[in-house]
Design a protein around this motif. Structure first.
Motif, PDB file in Angstrom:
ATOM      1  N   CYS A 180     -20.995  56.109  20.449  1.00 31.46           N
ATOM      2  CA  CYS A 180     -19.851  55.185  20.488  1.00 31.46           C
ATOM      3  C   CYS A 180     -18.766  55.611  19.506  1.00 31.46           C
ATOM      4  N   GLY A 181     -19.161  56.158  18.374  1.00 32.87           N
ATOM      5  CA  GLY A 181     -18.176  56.611  17.394  1.00 32.87           C
ATOM      6  C   GLY A 181     -17.362  57.793  17.884  1.00 32.87           C
ATOM      7  N   ILE A 182     -18.040  58.789  18.432  1.00 31.74           N
ATOM      8  CA  ILE A 182     -17.326  59.970  18.936  1.00 31.74           C
ATOM      9  C   ILE A 182     -16.478  59.610  20.149  1.00 31.74           C
ATOM     10  N   TRP A 183     -17.063  58.898  21.084  1.00 32.17           N
ATOM     11  CA  TRP A 183     -16.341  58.507  22.303  1.00 32.17           C
ATOM     12  C   TRP A 183     -15.152  57.615  21.943  1.00 32.17           C
ATOM     13  N   GLY A 184     -15.361  56.668  21.038  1.00 34.49           N
ATOM     14  CA  GLY A 184     -14.286  55.790  20.603  1.00 34.49           C
ATOM     15  C   GLY A 184     -13.169  56.524  19.888  1.00 34.49           C
ATOM     16  N   THR A 185     -13.528  57.547  19.111  1.00 32.22           N
ATOM     17  CA  THR A 185     -12.505  58.349  18.431  1.00 32.22           C
ATOM     18  C   THR A 185     -11.612  59.057  19.438  1.00 32.22           C
ATOM     19  N   PHE A 186     -12.202  59.626  20.476  1.00 34.53           N
ATOM     20  CA  PHE A 186     -11.402  60.302  21.495  1.00 34.53           C
ATOM     21  C   PHE A 186     -10.510  59.317  22.249  1.00 34.53           C
ATOM     22  N   ILE A 187     -11.041  58.143  22.569  1.00 30.42           N
ATOM     23  CA  ILE A 187     -10.233  57.145  23.270  1.00 30.42           C
ATOM     24  C   ILE A 187      -9.090  56.660  22.382  1.00 30.42           C
ATOM     25  N   CYS A 188      -9.383  56.388  21.118  1.00 30.97           N
ATOM     26  CA  CYS A 188      -8.343  55.922  20.190  1.00 30.97           C
ATOM     27  C   CYS A 188      -7.303  57.006  19.938  1.00 30.97           C
ATOM     28  N   PHE A 189      -7.741  58.265  19.891  1.00 28.09           N
ATOM     29  CA  PHE A 189      -6.793  59.359  19.754  1.00 28.09           C
ATOM     30  C   PHE A 189      -5.827  59.358  20.932  1.00 28.09           C
ATOM     31  N   GLY A 190      -6.335  59.118  22.132  1.00 28.05           N
ATOM     32  CA  GLY A 190      -5.482  59.039  23.312  1.00 28.05           C
ATOM     33  C   GLY A 190      -4.510  57.871  23.248  1.00 28.05           C
ATOM     34  N   VAL A 191      -4.974  56.735  22.739  1.00 28.34           N
ATOM     35  CA  VAL A 191      -4.099  55.558  22.620  1.00 28.34           C
ATOM     36  C   VAL A 191      -2.978  55.831  21.628  1.00 28.34           C
ATOM     37  N   LEU A 215      -4.693  61.885   7.742  1.00 35.32           N
ATOM     38  CA  LEU A 215      -3.969  61.138   6.712  1.00 35.32           C
ATOM     39  C   LEU A 215      -3.992  59.621   6.888  1.00 35.32           C
ATOM     40  N   PHE A 216      -4.009  59.145   8.122  1.00 34.01           N
ATOM     41  CA  PHE A 216      -3.924  57.709   8.369  1.00 34.01           C
ATOM     42  C   PHE A 216      -5.050  57.246   9.287  1.00 34.01           C
ATOM     43  N   PRO A 217      -6.305  57.313   8.840  1.00 35.44           N
ATOM     44  CA  PRO A 217      -7.399  56.901   9.738  1.00 35.44           C
ATOM     45  C   PRO A 217      -7.351  55.420  10.085  1.00 35.44           C
ATOM     46  N   ALA A 218      -6.641  54.617   9.303  1.00 32.85           N
ATOM     47  CA  ALA A 218      -6.512  53.195   9.643  1.00 32.85           C
ATOM     48  C   ALA A 218      -5.768  53.019  10.960  1.00 32.85           C
ATOM     49  N   LEU A 219      -4.869  53.940  11.276  1.00 34.74           N
ATOM     50  CA  LEU A 219      -4.154  53.887  12.543  1.00 34.74           C
ATOM     51  C   LEU A 219      -5.131  54.009  13.700  1.00 34.74           C
ATOM     52  N   LEU A 220      -6.133  54.875  13.558  1.00 36.10           N
ATOM     53  CA  LEU A 220      -7.154  54.992  14.599  1.00 36.10           C
ATOM     54  C   LEU A 220      -8.063  53.770  14.609  1.00 36.10           C
ATOM     55  N   GLY A 221      -8.242  53.143  13.464  1.00 39.36           N
ATOM     56  CA  GLY A 221      -9.061  51.943  13.403  1.00 39.36           C
ATOM     57  C   GLY A 221      -8.409  50.751  14.071  1.00 39.36           C
ATOM     58  N   LEU A 222      -7.089  50.705  14.060  1.00 37.75           N
ATOM     59  CA  LEU A 222      -6.362  49.613  14.695  1.00 37.75           C
ATOM     60  C   LEU A 222      -6.026  49.901  16.158  1.00 37.75           C
ATOM     61  N   ALA A 223      -6.226  51.120  16.598  1.00 37.72           N
ATOM     62  CA  ALA A 223      -5.879  51.504  17.967  1.00 37.72           C
ATOM     63  C   ALA A 223      -6.625  50.694  19.028  1.00 37.72           C
ATOM     64  N   PRO A 224      -7.923  50.370  18.861  1.00 38.26           N
ATOM     65  CA  PRO A 224      -8.579  49.564  19.895  1.00 38.26           C
ATOM     66  C   PRO A 224      -7.964  48.172  20.046  1.00 38.26           C
ATOM     67  N   LEU A 225      -7.568  47.575  18.930  1.00 38.58           N
ATOM     68  CA  LEU A 225      -6.930  46.259  19.011  1.00 38.58           C
ATOM     69  C   LEU A 225      -5.543  46.362  19.624  1.00 38.58           C
ATOM     70  N   TYR A 226      -4.814  47.426  19.290  1.00 35.02           N
ATOM     71  CA  TYR A 226      -3.495  47.651  19.888  1.00 35.02           C
ATOM     72  C   TYR A 226      -3.623  47.828  21.397  1.00 35.02           C
ATOM     73  N   ALA A 227      -4.631  48.608  21.817  1.00 34.85           N
ATOM     74  CA  ALA A 227      -4.832  48.832  23.252  1.00 34.85           C
ATOM     75  C   ALA A 227      -5.170  47.523  23.956  1.00 34.85           C
TER      76      ALA A 227
END
Length: 88
Positions: free
Chosen positions: A16-27, A43-55
């Protein structure tokens, strides 16, 4: 005996972590461009952490949030059961 639950928990976390990282990178790439997405990995991993909520909120696609947060919750539950069995 607890490894029966801990093993799948680690596998769920990893997948889930790897798959989620790729999906969030796409978002992030769709929203801000590829350069910002690459920079956000380091530099900004929080941006990837907020990407699922943004999506979920902006795009109406709740799958990334369910994958990352739901997968983490399911893995934690399995880990907790394994720890109870082992007595950790």
């Amino acid at each position: 005996m607890g490894m029966v639950f801990k093993g799948p928990a680690f596998l769920i976390w990893f997948v889930c972590g790897i798959w989620g990282t790729f999906i969030c990178f796409g978002v992030v790439s769709k929203a801000f461009g590829t350069i910002i997405a690459v920079i956000s990995l380091v530099l900004f991993p929080a941006l990837l952490g907020l990407a699922p909520l943004y999506a979920g909120i902006s795009l109406g696609d709740w799958f990334p949030a369910m994958l990352i947060y739901g997968g983490g919750f399911g893995a934690y539950a399995l880990m907790f059961i394994g720890m109870l069995i082992d007595g950790d």
